[in-house]
Design an enzyme around this catalytic site. Structure first.
Site, PDB file in Angstrom:
ATOM      1  N   LYS A 240       0.713  -1.187  -0.003  1.00 41.17           N
ATOM      2  CA  LYS A 240       0.006   0.006   0.125  1.00 41.17           C
ATOM      3  C   LYS A 240       0.617   1.435   0.097  1.00 41.17           C
ATOM      4  O   LYS A 240       2.087   1.185   0.375  1.00 41.17           O
ATOM      5  CB  LYS A 240      -0.892   0.152   1.063  1.00 41.17           C
ATOM      6  CG  LYS A 240      -0.346  -0.168   2.639  1.00 41.17           C
ATOM      7  CD  LYS A 240       0.235   1.273   3.005  1.00 41.17           C
ATOM      8  CE  LYS A 240       0.729   1.318   4.486  1.00 41.17           C
ATOM      9  NZ  LYS A 240       1.352   2.462   4.931  1.00 41.17           N
TER      10      LYS A 240
ATOM     11  N   ASP B  33      -2.567  -1.668  10.711  1.00 43.85           N
ATOM     12  CA  ASP B  33      -2.898  -1.488   9.224  1.00 43.85           C
ATOM     13  C   ASP B  33      -3.393  -2.830   8.721  1.00 43.85           C
ATOM     14  O   ASP B  33      -3.868  -2.860   7.650  1.00 43.85           O
ATOM     15  CB  ASP B  33      -1.470  -1.450   8.558  1.00 43.85           C
ATOM     16  CG  ASP B  33      -0.871   0.014   8.377  1.00 43.85           C
ATOM     17  OD1 ASP B  33      -1.798   0.977   8.862  1.00 43.85           O
ATOM     18  OD2 ASP B  33       0.271   0.254   8.082  1.00 43.85           O
TER      19      ASP B  33
END
Length: 286
Positions: free
Chosen positions: A8, A130
């Site tokens: 990401k 996360d």
């Protein structure tokens, strides 16, 4: 069973107050096609194995996800999980969190467990801040301590990124601690307003305004602790004429494009000792 765990990038990251050491954030996150590869198979004994040029601790996000999943759903079977690492740890690209989320998602089908996305997100939040966003697996807004994920209304216009990943690992804990020492703290309401503006520019494919709207509260503390990152940022911006940003808590630097050929053209000019470059794209979603 073979699965892919994507990296990401944070297009925008604002950090606010903390509760019991956990900072509240608001972030616009994109998933990109740089992957760790995970294989699962039945086994007589449970084993988690990493194929990696980096040292992975025995207690890691994958083992935590596996044993938490088995405990919650009362699974007694054994499994062998092999992770071929391509996303460097401590790079701000979320590789460990993505691996954990991919394992959670895949175990549901591997062991035929009935669950919901909401339940998996709750489990993911117990592993790391996360991890929940990777359950969604697409561009999204992350809020709270990482446990509130929203993809509704988020532009699906694909973007291209040039990633510059350093050979050194960056400690997220150290960067947040440095941020607190510096007195850095943002307004999350204002951060959300800026994300909505950024999202509009992505919809319009206005690369200049996209760049002007991107921001990361952790950039300053990262550069304070790892000055090499700041030196490289200045150098590559001068050499390419492009702005470079920090993903997560660092150390990856990245620039954003609408066209892959342009990104590859810029990348050809860069050769930074100790840093690896990758041209990647947003993961396409239906």
């Amino acid at each position: 069973m073979k699965i892919l765990a994507p990296a990401k990038v944070n297009l925008f990251l604002e950090v606010g107050y903390s509760i019991k050491g956990l900072h509240n954030i608001v972030s616009l996150v994109d998933m990109v096609d740089l992957y760790d590869t995970i294989e699962m198979e039945e086994a007589s004994d449970t084993e988690v194995k990493f194929l990696s040029e980096w040292k992975i601790p025995g207690e890691n996000t994958v083992t935590k996800a596996l044993f938490l999943f088995r405990d919650i759903f009362h699974i007694k079977k054994n499994i062998r999980i092999t992770i071929n690492k391509k996303i460097p740890p401590g790079s701000g690209l979320g590789g460990g969190s993505s691996d954990a989320a991919a394992v959670l998602l895949s175990l549901t089908s591997f062991w035929n467990v009935k669950t919901t996305e909401e339940q998996l997100i709750r489990i993911a939040s117990l592993i790391g801040s996360d991890v929940p966003l990777f359950i969604k697996g697409r561009r999204c807004i992350v809020e709270g301590t990482g446990d509130k994920i929203s993809c509704e209304g988020i532009s699906s216009v694909p973007l291209v990124y040039y990633l510059l990943i350093p050979s050194f690992a960056v400690s997220t804990e150290a960067v947040y601690r440095e941020m607190d020492i510096l007195g850095e703290k943002g307004d999350l309401t204002e951060g959300m307003r800026k994300i909505k503006i950024l999202n509009e520019y992505i919809m319009r494919k206005d690369i200049s305004k996209i760049e002007k709207s991107m921001s990361n509260r952790l950039e300053r503390p990262y550069f304070n602790l790892w000055k090499k990152g700041k030196e490289v940022k200045k150098r590559v911006e001068k050499e390419t004429g492009k702005r470079f940003f920090v993903s997560g808590s660092g150390g990856t630097l990245f620039s954003v494009f609408l066209d892959r050929s342009e990104a590859e053209r810029k990348a050809r000019f860069l050769d930074i000792k100790g840093w690896k470059g990758y041209v990647v794209e947003s993961i396409k979603t239906s």
